[in-house]
Design a protein around this motif. Structure first.
Motif, PDB file in Angstrom:
ATOM      1  N   ALA A 148       5.347 -16.545 -35.410  1.00 41.92           N
ATOM      2  CA  ALA A 148       5.560 -15.724 -36.607  1.00 41.92           C
ATOM      3  C   ALA A 148       4.564 -14.567 -36.662  1.00 41.92           C
ATOM      4  O   ALA A 148       4.921 -13.440 -37.026  1.00 41.92           O
ATOM      5  CB  ALA A 148       5.454 -16.583 -37.862  1.00 41.92           C
ATOM      6  N   GLY A 149       3.315 -14.837 -36.301  1.00 43.92           N
ATOM      7  CA  GLY A 149       2.277 -13.807 -36.341  1.00 43.92           C
ATOM      8  C   GLY A 149       2.172 -12.995 -35.068  1.00 43.92           C
ATOM      9  O   GLY A 149       1.338 -12.097 -34.959  1.00 43.92           O
ATOM     10  N   LEU A 150       3.002 -13.318 -34.057  1.00 39.50           N
ATOM     11  CA  LEU A 150       3.055 -12.602 -32.781  1.00 39.50           C
ATOM     12  C   LEU A 150       1.686 -12.516 -32.106  1.00 39.50           C
ATOM     13  O   LEU A 150       1.193 -11.445 -31.761  1.00 39.50           O
ATOM     14  CB  LEU A 150       3.658 -11.210 -32.967  1.00 39.50           C
ATOM     15  CG  LEU A 150       5.100 -11.192 -33.504  1.00 39.50           C
ATOM     16  CD1 LEU A 150       5.556  -9.758 -33.726  1.00 39.50           C
ATOM     17  CD2 LEU A 150       6.037 -11.926 -32.566  1.00 39.50           C
ATOM     18  N   LEU A 151       1.082 -13.697 -31.868  1.00 37.96           N
ATOM     19  CA  LEU A 151      -0.233 -13.757 -31.241  1.00 37.96           C
ATOM     20  C   LEU A 151      -0.324 -14.991 -30.353  1.00 37.96           C
ATOM     21  O   LEU A 151       0.157 -16.064 -30.716  1.00 37.96           O
ATOM     22  CB  LEU A 151      -1.317 -13.833 -32.322  1.00 37.96           C
ATOM     23  CG  LEU A 151      -2.768 -13.862 -31.853  1.00 37.96           C
ATOM     24  CD1 LEU A 151      -3.171 -12.521 -31.261  1.00 37.96           C
ATOM     25  CD2 LEU A 151      -3.678 -14.212 -33.022  1.00 37.96           C
ATOM     26  N   VAL A 152      -0.927 -14.844 -29.181  1.00 42.87           N
ATOM     27  CA  VAL A 152      -1.195 -15.974 -28.301  1.00 42.87           C
ATOM     28  C   VAL A 152      -2.661 -15.895 -27.869  1.00 42.87           C
ATOM     29  O   VAL A 152      -3.176 -14.811 -27.598  1.00 42.87           O
ATOM     30  CB  VAL A 152      -0.239 -16.002 -27.074  1.00 42.87           C
ATOM     31  CG1 VAL A 152      -0.388 -14.765 -26.211  1.00 42.87           C
ATOM     32  CG2 VAL A 152      -0.438 -17.261 -26.253  1.00 42.87           C
ATOM     33  N   GLU A 153      -3.329 -17.062 -27.848  1.00 41.25           N
ATOM     34  CA  GLU A 153      -4.738 -17.124 -27.460  1.00 41.25           C
ATOM     35  C   GLU A 153      -4.949 -18.288 -26.512  1.00 41.25           C
ATOM     36  O   GLU A 153      -4.204 -19.268 -26.539  1.00 41.25           O
ATOM     37  CB  GLU A 153      -5.632 -17.323 -28.684  1.00 41.25           C
ATOM     38  CG  GLU A 153      -5.597 -16.172 -29.650  1.00 41.25           C
ATOM     39  CD  GLU A 153      -6.459 -16.426 -30.880  1.00 41.25           C
ATOM     40  OE1 GLU A 153      -6.853 -17.584 -31.133  1.00 41.25           O
ATOM     41  OE2 GLU A 153      -6.732 -15.453 -31.580  1.00 41.25           O
ATOM     42  N   GLY A 154      -5.982 -18.177 -25.699  1.00 44.32           N
ATOM     43  CA  GLY A 154      -6.287 -19.282 -24.813  1.00 44.32           C
ATOM     44  C   GLY A 154      -7.423 -18.986 -23.871  1.00 44.32           C
ATOM     45  O   GLY A 154      -8.161 -18.009 -24.032  1.00 44.32           O
ATOM     46  N   THR A 155      -7.540 -19.855 -22.875  1.00 46.44           N
ATOM     47  CA  THR A 155      -8.591 -19.753 -21.869  1.00 46.44           C
ATOM     48  C   THR A 155      -7.961 -19.868 -20.490  1.00 46.44           C
ATOM     49  O   THR A 155      -6.841 -20.353 -20.345  1.00 46.44           O
ATOM     50  CB  THR A 155      -9.634 -20.876 -22.044  1.00 46.44           C
ATOM     51  OG1 THR A 155      -8.997 -22.140 -21.859  1.00 46.44           O
ATOM     52  CG2 THR A 155     -10.288 -20.816 -23.426  1.00 46.44           C
ATOM     53  N   PHE A 156      -8.690 -19.430 -19.458  1.00 48.87           N
ATOM     54  CA  PHE A 156      -8.184 -19.523 -18.090  1.00 48.87           C
ATOM     55  C   PHE A 156      -9.316 -19.513 -17.087  1.00 48.87           C
ATOM     56  O   PHE A 156     -10.414 -19.017 -17.361  1.00 48.87           O
ATOM     57  CB  PHE A 156      -7.193 -18.389 -17.764  1.00 48.87           C
ATOM     58  CG  PHE A 156      -7.780 -17.002 -17.837  1.00 48.87           C
ATOM     59  CD1 PHE A 156      -8.271 -16.372 -16.697  1.00 48.87           C
ATOM     60  CD2 PHE A 156      -7.827 -16.313 -19.039  1.00 48.87           C
ATOM     61  CE1 PHE A 156      -8.799 -15.096 -16.758  1.00 48.87           C
ATOM     62  CE2 PHE A 156      -8.358 -15.029 -19.113  1.00 48.87           C
ATOM     63  CZ  PHE A 156      -8.837 -14.417 -17.964  1.00 48.87           C
ATOM     64  N   SER A 157      -9.033 -20.092 -15.925  1.00 47.97           N
ATOM     65  CA  SER A 157      -9.940 -20.019 -14.780  1.00 47.97           C
ATOM     66  C   SER A 157      -9.118 -20.343 -13.540  1.00 47.97           C
ATOM     67  O   SER A 157      -8.118 -21.053 -13.615  1.00 47.97           O
ATOM     68  CB  SER A 157     -11.106 -21.000 -14.920  1.00 47.97           C
ATOM     69  OG  SER A 157     -10.636 -22.328 -14.866  1.00 47.97           O
ATOM     70  N   PHE A 158      -9.505 -19.762 -12.416  1.00 50.53           N
ATOM     71  CA  PHE A 158      -8.844 -20.091 -11.155  1.00 50.53           C
ATOM     72  C   PHE A 158      -9.663 -19.601  -9.978  1.00 50.53           C
ATOM     73  O   PHE A 158     -10.558 -18.777 -10.124  1.00 50.53           O
ATOM     74  CB  PHE A 158      -7.408 -19.541 -11.088  1.00 50.53           C
ATOM     75  CG  PHE A 158      -7.271 -18.048 -11.083  1.00 50.53           C
ATOM     76  CD1 PHE A 158      -7.279 -17.326  -9.895  1.00 50.53           C
ATOM     77  CD2 PHE A 158      -7.074 -17.353 -12.262  1.00 50.53           C
ATOM     78  CE1 PHE A 158      -7.124 -15.955  -9.884  1.00 50.53           C
ATOM     79  CE2 PHE A 158      -6.915 -15.972 -12.266  1.00 50.53           C
ATOM     80  CZ  PHE A 158      -6.940 -15.276 -11.075  1.00 50.53           C
ATOM     81  N   SER A 177      -6.837 -13.142 -26.197  1.00 52.00           N
ATOM     82  CA  SER A 177      -6.162 -13.104 -27.486  1.00 52.00           C
ATOM     83  C   SER A 177      -5.264 -11.882 -27.390  1.00 52.00           C
ATOM     84  O   SER A 177      -5.765 -10.757 -27.314  1.00 52.00           O
ATOM     85  CB  SER A 177      -7.176 -12.956 -28.635  1.00 52.00           C
ATOM     86  OG  SER A 177      -6.494 -12.811 -29.866  1.00 52.00           O
ATOM     87  N   ALA A 178      -3.951 -12.112 -27.330  1.00 55.92           N
ATOM     88  CA  ALA A 178      -3.043 -11.002 -27.030  1.00 55.92           C
ATOM     89  C   ALA A 178      -1.889 -10.930 -28.024  1.00 55.92           C
ATOM     90  O   ALA A 178      -1.320 -11.962 -28.392  1.00 55.92           O
ATOM     91  CB  ALA A 178      -2.489 -11.151 -25.617  1.00 55.92           C
TER      92      ALA A 178
END
Length: 184
Positions: A148-158, A177-178
């Motif tokens: 609904a708020g059109l936002l995705v957040e998270g973490t990553f590593s590789f 945070s995109a």
């Protein structure tokens, strides 16, 4: 989304910003703090131990695509050294269903037609990429997915490998945070 399309789009963003390019991040290693939700977004990661992040003129973008019960999430962001010089473009691509949780990055980043999840870093100055495959792996964790708020957040590593040279790149402490674009 095909690798050539993503690289072309990233190149257009880079040319529009007339950014000078360099091969490494530079600066001291500082653990990036979790991204602050905002309309513009944020992305940061330690690449081979050097902190890189986006700048306000180039926020990361995310696109959620749903077709026939399947979904995919692509997150793309330009990363810069603390001096403001472009380091490269970070790509995270996840296959659905897309929800909160962790996704192993084990797909060969070169073959965008394979199912699965992949991560890769395209370094502009070296015109090569370092990506995941079945032995050089990583993880993306979606910590917030606000449709609904059109936002995705998270973490990553590789751990990425160059298919041309076999050289390795370590991507750690990644956060994003995109703004989210939803396509069907």
């Amino acid at each position: 989304m095909k690798l050539a399309t993503i690289v072309k789009a990233a190149s257009i963003v880079i040319m529009a910003g007339s950014v000078s390019i360099m091969a490494g991040c530079g600066g001291d290693v500082i653990a990036p703090s979790p991204p602050v939700p905002s309309a513009t977004g944020s992305m940061a990661a330690a690449i081979d131990g050097q902190l890189c992040s986006n700048v306000s003129q180039s926020p990361p973008q995310a696109q959620l695509v749903s077709q026939g019960g399947l979904s995919s999430l692509s997150i793309v962001g330009l990363l810069f050294a603390p001096t403001g010089q472009l380091v490269g473009t970070m790509f995270l691509e996840l296959g659905g269903p897309i929800e909160l949780g962790s996704y192993d990055l084990t797909r060969d980043a070169i073959n965008a037609d394979q199912p699965g999840n992949a991560g890769w870093l395209f370094l502009e100055s070296r015109a090569t990429l370092w990506g995941t495959n079945e032995t050089h792996v990583g993880v993306v964790t979606i910590t917030r997915l606000d449709i609904a708020g059109l936002l995705v957040e998270g973490t990553f590593s590789f751990d990425g490998i160059s298919p041309e040279t076999g050289a390795l790149k370590s991507v750690r402490q990644g956060t994003f945070s995109a703004p989210l674009v939803i396509a069907e």
